[in-house]
Scaffold this active site. Sequence first.
Site, PDB file in Angstrom:
ATOM      1  N   HIS A  25       3.595  -1.045   1.687  1.00 50.70           N
ATOM      2  CA  HIS A  25       4.198  -1.949   2.662  1.00 50.70           C
ATOM      3  C   HIS A  25       4.750  -3.197   1.982  1.00 50.70           C
ATOM      4  O   HIS A  25       5.756  -3.762   2.424  1.00 50.70           O
ATOM      5  CB  HIS A  25       3.163  -2.339   3.718  1.00 50.70           C
ATOM      6  CG  HIS A  25       3.088  -1.369   4.853  1.00 50.70           C
ATOM      7  ND1 HIS A  25       2.013  -1.303   5.704  1.00 50.70           N
ATOM      8  CD2 HIS A  25       3.956  -0.431   5.282  1.00 50.70           C
ATOM      9  CE1 HIS A  25       2.226  -0.359   6.613  1.00 50.70           C
ATOM     10  NE2 HIS A  25       3.390   0.183   6.359  1.00 50.70           N
TER      11      HIS A  25
ATOM     12  N   CYS B  50      14.952  11.631   1.065  1.00 49.88           N
ATOM     13  CA  CYS B  50      14.319  10.815   2.107  1.00 49.88           C
ATOM     14  C   CYS B  50      13.107  10.059   1.588  1.00 49.88           C
ATOM     15  O   CYS B  50      12.375   9.451   2.356  1.00 49.88           O
ATOM     16  CB  CYS B  50      13.935  11.661   3.319  1.00 49.88           C
ATOM     17  SG  CYS B  50      12.710  12.940   2.983  1.00 49.88           S
TER      18      CYS B  50
END
Length: 503
Positions: free
Chosen positions: A187, A478
């Site tokens: 994150h 991706c």
Amino acid sequence: MREPQLSGVGVSPGRASGPVVKVTESIEEPASTPAPDDPHAEAARVAPAAQAVAARLEATAERTSGDAAAILTTTAAMAADPALVSQAEQLVTAQRIPAARAVYEAANNFATALASAGGYMAERVRDMHDVRDRIIAELLGIEPPGVPALEQPSVLVARDLAPADTASLDPDKVLALVTEEGGPTSHTAILARSLRIPAVVAAKGVLTMDADAVAVDGLTGEVRPVDPSAPVVTATESGTAEWNGVGATSDGHRVAVLANVGAPADALTAAEAGAEGVGLFRTEFSYLDAGAEPTVAEQQAAYAAVLGPFAGKSVIVRTLDAGADKPLEFLSQEDEPNPALGVRGLRVSFERTGVLDRQLTAIAGAAEESRAEVSVMAPMVATAEEAAWFAGRVRAAGLSRAGVMIEVPSAALTAREVFDAVDFVSLGTNDLAQYTFAADRQLGAVAALNDPWQPALLRLIALVGEAAKEKGKPAGVCGEAAADPLLARVLAGVGITSLSMNP
């Protein structure tokens, strides 16, 4: 003598230099004594503390947008998780320990489970530790650890940063981020890119580096000491251009720029950011909190909420990526000695075809309801035979386009045969790197091996690109490699036709 420069993994491009500010470590481990006089009253303190933390995180989320808001909302949900609260309450009453100690032990149990799950779930361990520390601080009436107030523009140095801390950073005060731990898919990395703050992770030794000021290159991963009296250099971008809504090279060669999403909020953020479509829709969100398999109707409603913002646009839906490494209660799988190499992804469907078929039925219904142009792909495909088996079930469900993720080296090496069975492929570079180098993507000590610039990984991607050209079919990326503007040029050059990333 001044220390030599350190090298980590650059995860957010740009350069900056300035004074160092170190972030406080995790909260001190709470004591298991004294025993509470009234265990039931002590246990009753846990839920209000958790709710207070969740409320503050939600309030911060409302003041932000995009990735930051989505991550803060998810962290708030972790803080208020009834299972976490319940386990802590039970520990207080059963073991007669203070509430703070009970939260510490319960959260660590959850963090251990996440770490053993691997992949995306393991990336949430830092989030759980952050939630733990915030609830404990609330119970003890102290300030939680985190980023101190910055008196001047500074370079933040930390072991790792909690998502709530990263999301709340002021780009005008934070010149750059450097962490000793973490990886390119954490994150911290995602949010740093979103905030356009240069960032380097897995910079081993940065916490003990004897430097009052450093220069940071978020592209190369270099961190070096500089003269503290030198002028501060604010963050500079590394040659990136503003997004005009159409992915293409300067000579007009199209490379679609798509979004990775996992929930309705992500889809709205991606649509607002101008994504051309969705290259990876993770469907796990509709399963993770379910004690039983969601019904077809429940799944269809959940998927339609994500597909809605992309009516008329391409959306690639990935079927359930779960199993022994991402345990779901209703799957009732046996423990495995090495779950990352066990029955996960499509492999679950070989034994439980009904789970896959019901999900495909729900996806087909959501596609018709939302009017998005839906394709479906399977995770953890290792052979062309597996790809063909999956494609057959997709078409039997009334969906016309079937693909697979290439995240296992064997699938890349047999890409031509895989293309014969499906309409497209998508490279999951995070897992492909992990399996190629036998390097846990969550382990900072081997983060350099998970660098998408590694030649062995690029050669595997090039094999897939060559097969795509030969077969005349699309091949996308991706994984987080797609979010690197410089690497995007290399990927396009080896035949990749679309790039999908966090918004």
